[in-house]
Design an enzyme around this catalytic site. Sequence first.
Site: not given
Ligand code: NAD
Ligand code: DAU
Length: 350
Positions: A157, A161, A132-134
Amino acid sequence: MATPPPHPRRVLVTGAAGFIGSAFLRQLLSAWPDVQAMTFDALTYAGHRENLEDLPGAERHTFRQGDVAEGEDVARAFADFAPEAVVHLAAETHVDRSILDPAPFLRTNVHGTQVLLDACRTAGLRLVLVSTDEVYGDRSDGVPATPTTALRPSNTYAATKAAGDLLALAAWRTHGQDVVITRCTNNYGPRQLPEKLIPLMSLRARAGEPLPIYGDGLQVRDWLHVDDHAAGLLAALARGEAGRVYHFAANRGRTNLEVVQAICAAAGADERLIEHVEDRPGHDRLYTLDDDATRRDLDWAPRRAFKAGIGETVAWYLENPAWCRAVAGEGLTTFLEANYRDRQAAERPS
Ligand code: NAD
Ligand code: DAU
């Protein structure tokens, strides 16, 4: 149909019952008609079998419930499925939860990643680690992070990562292991758990409920459609170079307020539902990635424009109430209710 590039024929995808994993699995099965895929997923509160319904090429897919932090689960899946490559998406992913309770993040994101690295090294398999970019932390100076920028994660988190990424790079350097790391900006699209900003706000807007924006809402995120991310992961799996870090970005930052206003417009909701609540502790103001090298070397570029994509995404949540009900288990609703109540109370003048 164009001939697919050389690729592994048996791919194990961890976390494929989640948001991005299930989108990736769909592309994997449809882009490569000769591929066999196994989902390896613990089905935590974030993972749901509903995300695996109506898969293209479902007859080439098998599901295995297992935990990446349990070496025996991983060993059994490897023995039964005999993968040729692993794409690792399983993770604890919600920043707010990591602030409240770090333990599952350390277990899955750090220990689980090492378990998979070890299993892949023993079996001689490529591991694509989805990150992730985080990991770069706040980019408030506006300078996009390159793959060699120092990691400065701001929350638990992101720190876990970053630890996973460093373990993978160490395995590459120490053992010459075939690892490819990808880092992506915020994803949006169908099947994202409604504890994350876009699905949460879509459903609350339609229900006429307050829309809790953390702090001033001027934090900037760069939203990429999940299908564009999935296409990048496919390219990284097929053509990525071992030991490299690839970035995927849309290159168009938007404030959280702008995003929620776009959701209100798409859901036909009144913007006066927006309510400023207590900010996320350590909240990063800006994330931005330089993805020039990835675009050049993997021949990748996003195809989905946010303006169209956000409307389709909001519509997806509003048109799929059965899915929304299915994923709204107690673990989700209890967290959401407490998160909203506590932030609202903290913001209200006493
Ligand atoms: P998500 O939370 O929707 O899904 C995570 C999945 O992992 C779930 O199906 C969960 O059951 C499974 N899981 C959790 N712990 C586990 C374990 N111990 N063993 C096996 N399975 C397990 O997550 P997502 O948003 O789809 O993210 C997927 C990946 O992409 C993550 O690695 C996250 O860090 C990365 N990522 C997410 C974003 C985003 O915007 N959502 C952006 C950049 C990177
Ligand atoms: O940047 C990539 C990341 O994006 C991934 O690595 C993470 O797994 C994914 O969950 C996501 O993280 P964020 O923290 O950016 O996602 P979230 O949807 O929780 O929040 C997006 C932005 O919105 C963040 O700045 C927090 C804000 N937010 C979020 C929620 C849930 C609010 O202002 N109100 C809210 O209720």
